[in-house]
Design an enzyme around this catalytic site. Structure first.
Site: not given
Length: 512
Positions: A482, A486
């Site tokens: 992350h 995304d």
């Protein structure tokens, strides 16, 4: 100071090296060089002969290593290093240490010996096989001699630099090796001589022991082969090409021969041992690939993961696999779903390069990888290993199938070389081949994504009019870093990959 110069100039260096000049920064204390006991070992003494001791006090000065001497006097060509000491045989005995087998490798597990005590060995002959947390490597001999002592047993964990065994050799067989080791320790001021250091013996070709062994196997004089590598280094391909040109071999042999692989001891023997002590505690030491998993998963724990799950219709994939198998003329090749999934994954990575990247936390840099080196997680008797198929973007589905078969055979035989394990850019974990609908994988650092493939299952599905029909569904779970990716990045990537799987004809439109 002048007197100390005379003392030193009055001594001869039996190694054939002379002191060119004392440095201006030399200490005021004097070092006396005694006669050498060996052409390769220089001895320095803190106590001078009687005639000198009456004039000078040496009690406050002691030379503990060769580096001190190098700071005092420039030696022409090179200085004497501790490597030189290690290469000098003691009473005809030379120690064979575990060399550095790869970057970051501190220890290896000894798998098996190819020699035993009292056995005669030749230069470049295999001595033993070791396994690091990255690959399996064979250690070869640098000398002709006899095995005097084997110091470790299979299963032992050996530190890099630790002695594996001792060989009884004659002095002539180690003269060059010791001199070469000493030359390898040149000072930074001797840069003019480095090209000579990298070369092998005068009049002898530059190549690795494995290449020499290959040439010897085909009775080829290695000096007759023209090297195409850097500084004229001879590769295996050069030897094979020479053998073809001279008619020594009819066709270029495959570098991998499945029939030559000796299978590892299977898990059945270990199960019998465990059964004998079923109700007793047993300590199992993690080895090789298992240790690599510890490091990898520890690193993965520091990565903020998120997961994206999707279901893919595999009806067309099943039909395509069946068609491939019907047209297959090679009995050694078995078509599965995986090669098509790998190729379609590569096609999707072409338009979503961020998913095919690596991240360096130290520099906060993301490297978009130009090659699609897709790793395949494989369960082996030695533990989980992830070899990768290189440059998938340039391979056909058939070529991917053959490469996957090669890697699987090597992995099960514990014979994967470092090149097949390193350099991966994204990983596939096919848990569906074992069983399981859903998996939650952890990233193989420094990659930024890993995909777990579930089992393809027939399920009931509803049309818009409410009628039911069968559908072959596969659940995929994409774990992503992350910090780099995304949800939108992964969703768009998965949407394109899913389209290639559900409609394989799209591959024909976009493949180059």
């Amino acid at each position: 100071m002048l007197l100390s110069r005379r003392i030193l100039r009055g001594r001869s260096w039996t190694a054939g090296r002379s002191c060119s000049r004392p440095l201006a920064s030399a200490p005021s204390t004097t070092v006396v060089a005694t006669e050498l006991n060996s052409p390769l070992i220089t001895q320095f003494s803190s106590v001078a002969p009687n005639s000198v001791k009456s004039k000078f006090d040496y009690s406050s000065y002691k030379v503990n290593n060769f580096k001190t001497m190098n700071n005092l006097y420039n030696i022409k060509g090179h200085y004497f290093s501790t490597n030189t000491l290690e290469s000098e045989p003691l009473n005809g005995i030379v120690d064979i240490p575990l060399a550095q087998t790869g970057e970051g490798i501190a220890e290896c597990e000894l798998l098996k010996w190819f020699v035993q005590e009292g056995e005669q060995v030749e230069e470049y002959q295999r001595l033993c096989e070791v396994q690091s947390d990255k690959a399996t490597i064979e250690i070869t001999s640098r000398y002709n001699g006899t095995v005097a002592k084997v110091l470790h047993a299979p299963g032992d964990i050996i530190k890099v630099g630790e002695t594996l065994l001792r060989l009884t050799v004659d002095d002539s067989s180690v003269t060059f090796d010791a001199a070469e080791s000493s030359l390898g320790s040149e000072t930074s001021g001797s840069g003019d001589h480095k090209p000579e250091v990298n070369n092998s013996r005068k009049g002898e070709a530059l190549c690795t022991p494995a290449v020499r062994s290959l040439a010897k196997e085909h009775n080829i004089d290695i000096n007759d082969v023209t090297g195409t590598g850097k500084h004229g280094r001879i590769s295996k391909e050069d030897v094979l090409k020479y053998a073809l040109e001279k008619g020594i071999i009819e066709d270029k042999p495959s570098l991998f021969n499945p029939g030559s692989i000796e299978p590892m001891e299977g898990p059945e023997e270990k199960l019998h041992e465990i059964a004998d002590s079923l109700y007793h505690d047993k300590i199992l030491t993690l080895r090789a690939y298992q240790r690599a998993m510890v490091k990898s998963m520890t690193a993965a724990a520091s990565v903020p993961h998120f997961h994206f799950v999707e279901e893919i219709n595999c009806d067309s994939l099943i039909e395509l696999k069946s068609a491939f198998q019907k047209e297959n003329s090679d009995p050694d090749i078995k078509f599965t779903f995986l090669p098509v999934l790998i190729k379609s994954l590569s096609m999707a990575l072409t338009t979503h390069p961020l998913v095919n990247s690596t991240f360096n936390l130290g520099t906060h840099e993301v490297t978009l990888k130009g090659s699609h080196n897709i790793g395949i997680a494989m369960a082996t008797p030695s533990g989980l290993v992830v070899p990768n198929i290189k440059n998938v973007q340039s391979l056909s589905i058939f070529e991917i199938t053959k490469e996957l078969s090669r890697l699987q055979k090597l992995a099960m035989a514990n014979k994967l070389p470092p090149a097949d394990i390193s350099g991966g850019t994204i990983t596939l974990s096919n848990i569906g081949s074992i069983g399981g609908k859903f998996g939650s994988p952890l990233i193989n650092v420094p990659e930024v994504a890993i995909i777990a493939l579930g089992k393809i299952q027939k399920v009931a599905h509803f049309r818009e009019d409410g009628t039911v029909y069968p559908l072959s569904l596969m659940t995929v779970n994409i774990a992503a870093d992350h910090r780099i990716l995304d949800g939108a990045n992964v969703a768009f990537f998965c949407k394109e990959w899913k389209a290639y799987i559900e409609k394989p004809e799209l591959l024909l439109l976009h493949m180059r």
